[in-house]
Design a protein around this motif. Sequence first.
Motif, mmCIF file in Angstrom:
data_model
loop_
_atom_site.group_PDB
_atom_site.id
_atom_site.type_symbol
_atom_site.label_atom_id
_atom_site.label_comp_id
_atom_site.label_asym_id
_atom_site.label_seq_id
_atom_site.Cartn_x
_atom_site.Cartn_y
_atom_site.Cartn_z
ATOM 1 N N LEU A 232 29.986 -2.690 -57.947
ATOM 2 C CA LEU A 232 30.039 -3.340 -56.501
ATOM 3 C C LEU A 232 29.739 -1.578 -55.082
ATOM 4 C CD1 LEU A 232 32.328 -5.713 -55.172
ATOM 5 C CD2 LEU A 232 30.336 -5.885 -55.113
ATOM 6 N N GLU A 233 30.671 -0.162 -55.795
ATOM 7 C CA GLU A 233 30.725 0.338 -55.787
ATOM 8 C C GLU A 233 29.052 0.860 -55.735
ATOM 9 O OE1 GLU A 233 32.283 4.982 -56.579
ATOM 10 O OE2 GLU A 233 33.232 2.966 -56.369
ATOM 11 N N THR B 199 24.119 2.775 -53.746
ATOM 12 C CA THR B 199 22.575 3.082 -54.257
ATOM 13 C C THR B 199 22.265 2.741 -52.571
ATOM 14 O OG1 THR B 199 22.774 2.606 -56.365
ATOM 15 C CG2 THR B 199 20.672 1.986 -54.892
ATOM 16 N N LYS B 200 22.817 1.965 -51.840
ATOM 17 C CA LYS B 200 21.941 1.583 -50.565
ATOM 18 C C LYS B 200 22.395 2.655 -49.545
ATOM 19 C CE LYS B 200 22.640 -1.898 -46.999
ATOM 20 N NZ LYS B 200 23.010 -3.541 -46.307
ATOM 21 N N LYS B 201 23.157 2.905 -49.567
ATOM 22 C CA LYS B 201 23.706 4.449 -48.758
ATOM 23 C C LYS B 201 23.586 5.758 -48.607
ATOM 24 C CE LYS B 201 27.662 6.825 -47.433
ATOM 25 N NZ LYS B 201 29.482 7.165 -47.191
ATOM 26 N N VAL C 161 19.723 5.010 -47.713
ATOM 27 C CA VAL C 161 19.839 4.680 -46.075
ATOM 28 C C VAL C 161 20.084 6.090 -45.482
ATOM 29 C CG1 VAL C 161 20.939 4.033 -44.206
ATOM 30 C CG2 VAL C 161 20.500 2.352 -46.139
ATOM 31 N N GLN C 162 20.257 6.956 -45.999
ATOM 32 C CA GLN C 162 20.493 8.090 -45.555
ATOM 33 C C GLN C 162 19.338 8.831 -46.323
ATOM 34 O OE1 GLN C 162 23.068 9.887 -44.352
ATOM 35 N NE2 GLN C 162 21.668 11.029 -43.719
ATOM 36 N N GLU C 163 18.751 8.944 -46.905
ATOM 37 C CA GLU C 163 16.967 9.256 -47.371
ATOM 38 C C GLU C 163 16.306 8.867 -46.202
ATOM 39 O OE1 GLU C 163 13.584 8.181 -50.947
ATOM 40 O OE2 GLU C 163 16.037 9.837 -51.628
ATOM 41 N N PHE C 164 16.055 7.780 -45.917
ATOM 42 C CA PHE C 164 15.636 7.503 -44.960
ATOM 43 C C PHE C 164 15.458 8.037 -43.824
ATOM 44 C CE2 PHE C 164 12.709 3.322 -45.395
ATOM 45 C CZ PHE C 164 12.451 3.290 -46.816
ATOM 46 N N LEU C 165 17.144 8.084 -42.937
ATOM 47 C CA LEU C 165 17.289 9.322 -42.093
ATOM 48 C C LEU C 165 16.845 10.822 -42.134
ATOM 49 C CD1 LEU C 165 21.215 7.628 -40.911
ATOM 50 C CD2 LEU C 165 19.199 7.416 -40.177
#
Length: 100
Positions: free
Chosen positions: A4-5, A10-12, A15-19
């Motif tokens: 889960l981590e 990976t999702k986090k 999202v950070q890469e998109f930001l």
Amino acid sequence: MGFLEFIFGTKKRQVQEFLDNGAIILDVRTQREWENGHLENAMHIPLKDLNTRVDEVKKLKKPIITCCESGARSAKAAKFLNLNNIEATNGGGWIKLSRL
């Protein structure tokens, strides 16, 4: 690192890469939900209206991070945007997204 981590990490990172690439956060909750609280500087288009307002999103020429209450509607929105040649990722719930 647990499974889960790994998945949520990976999702986090995504999202950070998109930001980092100038993404716009698109909140797809209802008007009432939006009025009860939202992320500062987020754009609001309810999921039910996204189909008719997709050109508005295209004109932004920015990657999009979708969010909603839990992540279900934002997943649908991200998929729809990707199918319309808009770079998008599901940011999940807006409260969790605000903690990034």
